[in-house]
Design a protein around this motif. Structure first.
Motif, mmCIF file in Angstrom:
data_model
loop_
_atom_site.group_PDB
_atom_site.id
_atom_site.type_symbol
_atom_site.label_atom_id
_atom_site.label_comp_id
_atom_site.label_asym_id
_atom_site.label_seq_id
_atom_site.Cartn_x
_atom_site.Cartn_y
_atom_site.Cartn_z
ATOM 1 N N HIS A 399 0.798 -1.215 -0.220
ATOM 2 C CA HIS A 399 0.026 -0.079 -0.279
ATOM 3 C C HIS A 399 0.765 1.249 0.222
ATOM 4 O O HIS A 399 1.786 1.394 0.970
ATOM 5 N N GLN A 401 0.477 4.042 1.066
ATOM 6 C CA GLN A 401 0.893 5.198 2.324
ATOM 7 C C GLN A 401 1.068 4.094 3.448
ATOM 8 O O GLN A 401 1.871 4.790 4.517
ATOM 9 N N GLN A 440 -7.297 0.959 6.116
ATOM 10 C CA GLN A 440 -8.101 1.033 5.270
ATOM 11 C C GLN A 440 -9.436 0.146 5.049
ATOM 12 O O GLN A 440 -8.917 -1.159 5.008
ATOM 13 N N LYS A 459 -1.868 -5.283 -10.698
ATOM 14 C CA LYS A 459 -2.260 -4.302 -9.952
ATOM 15 C C LYS A 459 -3.826 -3.938 -9.477
ATOM 16 O O LYS A 459 -4.277 -3.100 -9.192
ATOM 17 N N ASN A 460 -4.344 -5.242 -9.538
ATOM 18 C CA ASN A 460 -5.852 -5.395 -8.960
ATOM 19 C C ASN A 460 -6.116 -6.152 -7.914
ATOM 20 O O ASN A 460 -5.194 -7.397 -7.512
ATOM 21 N N ASP A 481 -8.430 -1.034 -8.183
ATOM 22 C CA ASP A 481 -7.337 -0.679 -8.774
ATOM 23 C C ASP A 481 -6.205 -0.354 -7.475
ATOM 24 O O ASP A 481 -6.491 0.657 -6.948
ATOM 25 N N THR A 483 -3.513 0.872 -7.806
ATOM 26 C CA THR A 483 -2.671 2.022 -7.721
ATOM 27 C C THR A 483 -3.677 3.394 -7.357
ATOM 28 O O THR A 483 -3.045 4.474 -7.292
ATOM 29 N N ASP A 484 -4.841 3.199 -7.142
ATOM 30 C CA ASP A 484 -5.630 4.297 -6.769
ATOM 31 C C ASP A 484 -6.723 3.746 -5.915
ATOM 32 O O ASP A 484 -7.832 3.616 -6.716
ATOM 33 N N LEU A 485 -6.604 3.520 -4.650
ATOM 34 C CA LEU A 485 -7.498 2.792 -3.696
ATOM 35 C C LEU A 485 -8.875 3.698 -3.529
ATOM 36 O O LEU A 485 -9.681 3.516 -2.735
ATOM 37 N N SER A 486 -8.637 5.003 -3.860
ATOM 38 C CA SER A 486 -9.766 6.104 -3.567
ATOM 39 C C SER A 486 -11.057 5.850 -4.486
ATOM 40 O O SER A 486 -12.025 6.161 -4.326
ATOM 41 N N LYS A 487 -10.653 5.089 -5.547
ATOM 42 C CA LYS A 487 -11.632 4.729 -6.782
ATOM 43 C C LYS A 487 -12.585 3.827 -6.218
ATOM 44 O O LYS A 487 -11.936 2.829 -5.614
#
Ligand code: DHE
Length: 571
Positions: A399, A401, A440, A459-460, A481, A483-487
């Motif tokens: 992750h 962060q 998270q 990356k999934n 995704d 690479t962008d877990l906010s999506k």
């Protein structure tokens, strides 16, 4: 038959006699009445039918003795209506036939599935009455019983000395065909069914030998099957029964002990059994009955997940009802050393962290994940999570962060939880403060997840929702995704993508599994026994369908175990 299963014969005699006595009483117009309430009338044939359905369909969640675990307690003190007509006892609502019929038919919000499309109205009525009776207790199963059931079909000396086929064995998928009690071995390169073999009843999981040559499966009837992939076509070389209900197996994987032993965990009787890895010759049986983490005696502590340690000659054996994690040292099985670690109830499934030092297991009734440190032999953490974690084996990734994390889905809440796990790498020291915390929660469109999966090359993160009651979720899979877990996750409608005609009953999409290369994901579209089911394969990068494997013999596919990923615990 009577020589091989003496205790089973006694069991069937006892139940026949008790059923006959019950029928005589009922025929005389007597209701079996106890302080706990009135037992509804049942004929001997109905009792036998109820017993069969209970062991096939209900015991897995509610326990043979009906003390409850994943499912609720179903003992008569609360399934029977009170003799005096009152409906409460100790503040709890007592059920009775009509209420039980409704619950069985429609399911509950607590996670019980509806049986109105699996059982007939008459069967539901029989079950509603059957579970108001005192539980039937199946026989014990000793080392002698195991010996009597053992079939060494092909001795080691008569097996091939080298691989006799040209299949890329590392990319074979051992695929559970649940309701037929069969295992399909599918060539992951050509996507052709290579062979379908008989296994145990409602076969559950497959595990690989350390060598990658043998597949071990275990049926819910306790039958272990050893399959050799080196023959021209996969062949069953040995079978053995460990009891009457089982869920887990694994081999010895530590250096110097590779495949020397196999361990199997039983639900009934509650015990684990140690066998020779290459022949299944039974060597030892150890009972798991005992005291729970709360200090109470439990007569049915079932063996849930088992894994083989990578750093010691030990198995991690998780005991559901006691909440104890056992580290069973197989270096000297005559003088067996077992470390008993207190955790929480009820232990179920789990997987390794990325370093393969910590095993993380769901304590589903406590809404916790227990992490055991297999190096120190101690509990590393008990992590509070959302409701009913169900990781399968979980999923490991980095992750941005929080560093290395392990993911679990939940049956009871619409999230995927990410738990920070320790790492010795100096560059990861900054993540230490987060270790063993849920860092998270990824939002899912509903509860009812069973399995999550990723791969070191991907990356999934894939998450299914087979236990969600809504068709649009049950028949889909969700892809995050990394690479962008906010999506929000991308929804793939697997049932539609399969191209198969719609069915009245829900088809559950379950158990994402990567191929060896980590660039495609296989999903089961698990229809009813008479529906057309399929394995739908997606390209992991484009999320487009690559192939649909469907065949009249592909009946109720569920778990899929890629040889290489299972052999090396890659997830
Ligand atoms: Fe499973 C793993 C128990 C129902 C598919 N399941 C496990 C494990 C346990 C378990 C203890 C861990 C084994 C290990 O790692 O050593 N499963 C149970 C039950 O008690 C339960 C709830 C009820 C029952 O009656 O058996 C149950 N399981 C199911 C299903 O209905 C599933 C979805 C479909 C099927 O095939 O039966 C199912 N369970 C699986 C799968 C795994 C599993 C595919 C292995 C996951 C992995 O990736 O390793």
């Amino acid at each position: 038959m009577s020589k091989r299963y003496p205790s089973r014969l006694v069991w069937s005699m006892v139940s026949t006699i008790s059923a006959a006595v019950g029928t005589m009483l009922l025929a005389a117009g007597a209701h079996a009445q106890t302080a706990a309430g009135t037992t509804p009338e049942m004929t001997a044939a109905e009792i036998e039918q109820g017993k069969k359905i209970y062991f096939e369909r209900c015991a897995g969640c509610h326990g043979v003795l009906r003390k409850g675990a994943t499912g609720k307690n179903l003992e008569p003190h609360w399934t029977r209506k009170a003799a005096d007509g009152t409906t409460t006892e100790g503040g709890m609502l007592r059920l009775g036939t009509a209420r039980l019929e409704k619950i069985i038919a429609l399911g509950t919000e607590g996670g019980m599935v509806n049986y109105d499309d699996i059982l007939t109205k008459e069967e539901i009525n029989i079950m509603a009455r059957y579970i108001q009776r005192t539980p039937d207790v199946p026989p014990e199963f000793s080392l002698k019983d195991m010996e009597a059931s053992w079939k060494l079909l092909v001795p080691v000396a008569e097996r091939p000395k080298r691989q006799m086929n040209k299949i890329n064995l590392k990319n074979v998928f051992a695929t559970t065909l649940r309701d037929t009690g069969k295992l399909a071995l599918i060539d992951g390169d050509t996507k052709q069914i290579w062979e379908i073999l008989d296994t145990g009843y409602a076969v559950h999981i497959s595990r690989l030998s350390a060598s990658g040559r043998y597949v071990y499966t275990v049926g819910r009837d306790g039958l272990v099957t050893l399959i050799d992939l080196w023959f021209e076509k996969p062949k069953t070389v040995a079978t053995i029964r460990m009891g009457s209900d089982a869920r887990s197996v694994d081999t010895s994987k530590f250096k110097g002990f590779e495949d020397k032993y196999l361990i199997g965990g039983s639900y009934w009787p509650p015990q684990y059994s140690i066998m020779e890895g290459e022949t299944l010759k039974p060597l030892k049986v150890v009972s798991t009955r005992g005291i729970t983490v709360d200090g109470e005696y439990h007569p049915e502590p079932r063996v849930a997940s088992i894994v083989s340690s990578h750093i010691k000659p030990e198995w991690v054996v998780n005991i559901k009802e006691t909440g104890m994690i056992l580290l069973v040292d197989y270096s000297d099985i005559k003088n067996l050393k077992v470390t008993t670690i207190d955790s929480a109830k009820f232990l179920h499934d789990g997987g390794w962290d990325i370093t393969k030092r910590y095993f993380l297991v769901a304590a589903n009734a406590s809404h916790k994940i227990a992490a055991v440190d297999t190096k120190t032999g101690k509990l590393a953490a008990l992590v509070d999570t959302k409701k009913i974690p169900h990781p399968g084996r979980g999923a490991n990734f980095f992750h941005p962060q929080f560093g290395p994390v392990w993911a679990t889905g939940h049956l009871g809440d619409p999230v995927v939880s990410l738990i920070s796990t320790p790492s010795d790498k100096p560059a990861h020291a900054k993540f230490k403060q987060h270790n063993w915390k849920v860092v998270q929660e990824l939002k899912m469109p509903g509860a009812g997840n069973l399995f999550v999966k990723t791969h070191p090359k991907s990356k999934n993160l894939w998450a299914d929702l087979p236990m969600n009651p809504e068709r649009e979720h049950t028949e889909s899979v969700y892809v995050f995704d990394l690479t962008d877990l906010s999506k929000p996750p991308k929804k793939l409608d697997v049932a539609k993508d399969s191209g198969l005609p719609e069915t009245k009953a829900l088809r559950r999409v379950t158990h994402p599994e990567y191929n060896m290369a980590g660039d495609e994901v296989w999903l089961s579209l698990w229809g009813g026994k008479t529906d057309r089911s399929a394995i739908v394969i997606y390209d992991d990068k484009t999320l487009k369908v690559k192939k649909v494997i469907t065949d009249p013999n592909m009946i109720t596919p569920t778990g899929k175990f890629n040889v290489y990923n299972t052999q090396f615990d890659i997830y």
